[in-house]
Design a protein around this motif. Structure first.
Motif, PDB file in Angstrom:
ATOM      1  N   GLN A  54       0.786  -1.242   0.076  1.00  0.00           N
ATOM      2  CA  GLN A  54       0.022   0.119   0.020  1.00  0.00           C
ATOM      3  C   GLN A  54       0.802   1.214  -0.115  1.00  0.00           C
ATOM      4  N   VAL A  55       0.502   2.361  -0.631  1.00  0.00           N
ATOM      5  CA  VAL A  55       1.043   3.491  -0.643  1.00  0.00           C
ATOM      6  C   VAL A  55       0.309   4.650  -0.771  1.00  0.00           C
ATOM      7  N   ILE A  56       0.657   5.776  -0.300  1.00  0.00           N
ATOM      8  CA  ILE A  56      -0.175   7.119  -0.421  1.00  0.00           C
ATOM      9  C   ILE A  56       0.857   8.131  -0.864  1.00  0.00           C
ATOM     10  N   ALA A  57       0.356   9.034  -1.889  1.00  0.00           N
ATOM     11  CA  ALA A  57       1.366  10.154  -2.161  1.00  0.00           C
ATOM     12  C   ALA A  57       0.430  11.106  -2.494  1.00  0.00           C
ATOM     13  N   GLN A  58       0.994  12.403  -2.572  1.00  0.00           N
ATOM     14  CA  GLN A  58       0.322  13.679  -2.841  1.00  0.00           C
ATOM     15  C   GLN A  58       1.103  14.696  -3.831  1.00  0.00           C
ATOM     16  N   SER A  59       0.340  15.349  -4.550  1.00  0.00           N
ATOM     17  CA  SER A  59       0.608  16.447  -5.444  1.00  0.00           C
ATOM     18  C   SER A  59      -0.176  17.632  -5.258  1.00  0.00           C
ATOM     19  N   GLY A  60       0.257  18.709  -4.984  1.00  0.00           N
ATOM     20  CA  GLY A  60      -0.740  19.763  -4.711  1.00  0.00           C
ATOM     21  C   GLY A  60      -1.800  19.196  -3.837  1.00  0.00           C
ATOM     22  N   ALA A  61      -3.131  19.622  -4.064  1.00  0.00           N
ATOM     23  CA  ALA A  61      -4.133  19.259  -2.995  1.00  0.00           C
ATOM     24  C   ALA A  61      -4.687  17.751  -3.282  1.00  0.00           C
ATOM     25  N   ALA A  62      -4.232  17.127  -4.365  1.00  0.00           N
ATOM     26  CA  ALA A  62      -4.531  15.729  -4.601  1.00  0.00           C
ATOM     27  C   ALA A  62      -3.596  14.491  -3.949  1.00  0.00           C
ATOM     28  N   ARG A  63      -4.301  13.791  -3.365  1.00  0.00           N
ATOM     29  CA  ARG A  63      -3.829  12.627  -2.674  1.00  0.00           C
ATOM     30  C   ARG A  63      -4.401  11.225  -3.069  1.00  0.00           C
ATOM     31  N   VAL A  64      -3.433  10.557  -3.350  1.00  0.00           N
ATOM     32  CA  VAL A  64      -3.971   9.150  -3.994  1.00  0.00           C
ATOM     33  C   VAL A  64      -3.259   7.933  -3.207  1.00  0.00           C
ATOM     34  N   LEU A  65      -4.248   7.128  -2.813  1.00  0.00           N
ATOM     35  CA  LEU A  65      -4.035   5.912  -2.149  1.00  0.00           C
ATOM     36  C   LEU A  65      -4.177   4.821  -2.942  1.00  0.00           C
ATOM     37  N   LEU A  66      -3.144   3.818  -2.947  1.00  0.00           N
ATOM     38  CA  LEU A  66      -3.316   2.805  -3.736  1.00  0.00           C
ATOM     39  C   LEU A  66      -3.065   1.416  -2.900  1.00  0.00           C
ATOM     40  N   LYS A  67      -3.780   0.323  -3.153  1.00  0.00           N
ATOM     41  CA  LYS A  67      -3.616  -0.822  -2.169  1.00  0.00           C
ATOM     42  C   LYS A  67      -3.680  -2.110  -3.079  1.00  0.00           C
ATOM     43  N   PRO A  68      -2.893  -3.038  -2.800  1.00  0.00           N
ATOM     44  CA  PRO A  68      -2.607  -4.366  -3.432  1.00  0.00           C
ATOM     45  C   PRO A  68      -4.035  -5.228  -3.343  1.00  0.00           C
ATOM     46  N   ALA A  69      -4.385  -5.838  -4.467  1.00  0.00           N
ATOM     47  CA  ALA A  69      -5.695  -6.522  -4.273  1.00  0.00           C
ATOM     48  C   ALA A  69      -5.412  -8.065  -5.034  1.00  0.00           C
ATOM     49  N   ALA A  70      -6.515  -8.790  -4.507  1.00  0.00           N
ATOM     50  CA  ALA A  70      -6.362 -10.134  -4.877  1.00  0.00           C
ATOM     51  C   ALA A  70      -6.516 -10.448  -6.460  1.00  0.00           C
ATOM     52  N   PRO A  71      -6.078 -11.409  -7.224  1.00  0.00           N
ATOM     53  CA  PRO A  71      -6.217 -11.667  -8.394  1.00  0.00           C
ATOM     54  C   PRO A  71      -7.547 -11.723  -8.801  1.00  0.00           C
ATOM     55  N   GLY A  72      -8.016 -11.194  -9.913  1.00  0.00           N
ATOM     56  CA  GLY A  72      -9.250 -11.127 -10.313  1.00  0.00           C
ATOM     57  C   GLY A  72      -9.869  -9.670 -10.112  1.00  0.00           C
ATOM     58  N   THR A  73      -9.585  -9.146  -9.208  1.00  0.00           N
ATOM     59  CA  THR A  73     -10.228  -7.868  -8.549  1.00  0.00           C
ATOM     60  C   THR A  73     -10.538  -7.124  -9.689  1.00  0.00           C
ATOM     61  N   GLY A  74      -9.222  -6.714 -10.511  1.00  0.00           N
ATOM     62  CA  GLY A  74      -9.634  -5.732 -11.586  1.00  0.00           C
ATOM     63  C   GLY A  74      -8.946  -4.392 -10.835  1.00  0.00           C
ATOM     64  N   VAL A  75      -9.031  -3.207 -11.733  1.00  0.00           N
ATOM     65  CA  VAL A  75      -8.455  -2.332 -11.389  1.00  0.00           C
ATOM     66  C   VAL A  75      -9.724  -1.043 -10.914  1.00  0.00           C
ATOM     67  N   VAL A  76      -9.707  -0.944  -9.537  1.00  0.00           N
ATOM     68  CA  VAL A  76     -10.835  -0.308  -9.131  1.00  0.00           C
ATOM     69  C   VAL A  76     -10.280   1.194  -8.927  1.00  0.00           C
ATOM     70  N   ALA A  77     -10.450   2.034  -9.756  1.00  0.00           N
ATOM     71  CA  ALA A  77      -9.953   3.454  -9.609  1.00  0.00           C
ATOM     72  C   ALA A  77     -10.730   4.023 -10.578  1.00  0.00           C
ATOM     73  N   GLY A  78     -10.543   5.523 -10.490  1.00  0.00           N
ATOM     74  CA  GLY A  78     -11.286   6.101 -11.627  1.00  0.00           C
ATOM     75  C   GLY A  78     -10.231   7.325 -11.901  1.00  0.00           C
ATOM     76  N   GLY A  79     -10.685   7.774 -13.178  1.00  0.00           N
ATOM     77  CA  GLY A  79     -10.295   9.057 -14.091  1.00  0.00           C
ATOM     78  C   GLY A  79      -8.528   8.648 -14.242  1.00  0.00           C
TER      79      GLY A  79
END
Length: 193
Positions: A85-110
């Motif tokens: 898992q990782v969290i990063a920031q640029s300007g006012a935007a923060r993004v959280l990324l977490k590993p997922a089990a195989p078959g989950t797919g990419v659960v994110a937008g934009g």
């Protein structure tokens, strides 16, 4: 971050995430211009993103692709997901990324989804915290991917063997070789065979 020579890669995936019309006011009137946020990747752990600016949309996209190829970074993949898992920031935007089990797919937008898919991540949970601005979110996603470290990289940084690390789960490549399914070693009554 670990930049890569784009000429050695097959950056076949090119995606326009956002186009934006901008105006500059002069004494004689307004000058219209466009900027385009473009993502390039090879689907095997290499991705880059950049802005292209020009008077017309096609020129802005072309310039964005050229600039994104110069900004390509390598990310460690753990099978089809990210190592941790990782969290990063640029300007006012923060993004959280977490590993997922195989078959989950990419659960994110934009722009988070576009960057992860271009990088070749197939199973991940992403959440945009803070600003929803596509450009700052893209920069935060690239920052998050740049912070990722594989088990081998962490072990090398600490000067110990990878097997000595207190890892809670085995890397995906090792887990895939083990037998899958319930009851592989047991008979139907819950006793060992």
């Amino acid at each position: 971050m670990r930049r890569i020579d784009p000429d050695t890669l097959d950056l076949k995936e090119e995606r326009v995430v956002k186009t934006n019309k901008v105006q500059k006011t002069h004494k004689g009137g307004r000058t219209l211009s466009w900027n385009a946020l473009v993502v390039v990747g090879d689907g095997k752990g290499h991705v880059g993103a950049a802005l292209g600016k020009a008077r017309g949309i096609p020129d802005a996209i072309r310039k964005g692709i050229e600039a994104a190829k110069k900004e390509v970074i390598a990310i460690p993949l753990d099978g089809t997901t990210i190592p941790h898992q990782v969290i990063a920031q640029s300007g006012a935007a923060r993004v959280l990324l977490k590993p997922a089990a195989p078959g989950t797919g990419v659960v994110a937008g934009g722009s988070v989804r576009a960057i992860l898919e271009a990088a070749g991540v197939r199973d991940v949970l992403g959440k945009s915290l803070g600003s929803s601005n596509a450009i700052n979110t893209a920069w935060a996603t690239l920052e998050a991917l740049g912070q990722l470290r594989s088990v081998d990289q962490v072990a090398e940084l600490r000067g110990i063997a990878a097997s000595e690390l207190p890892v809670r789960r085995a890397p995906r490549r090792e887990m895939e070789s083990e037998p899958v399914g319930f009851g592989a070693e047991r008979n139907g009554h819950g006793d060992e065979a």
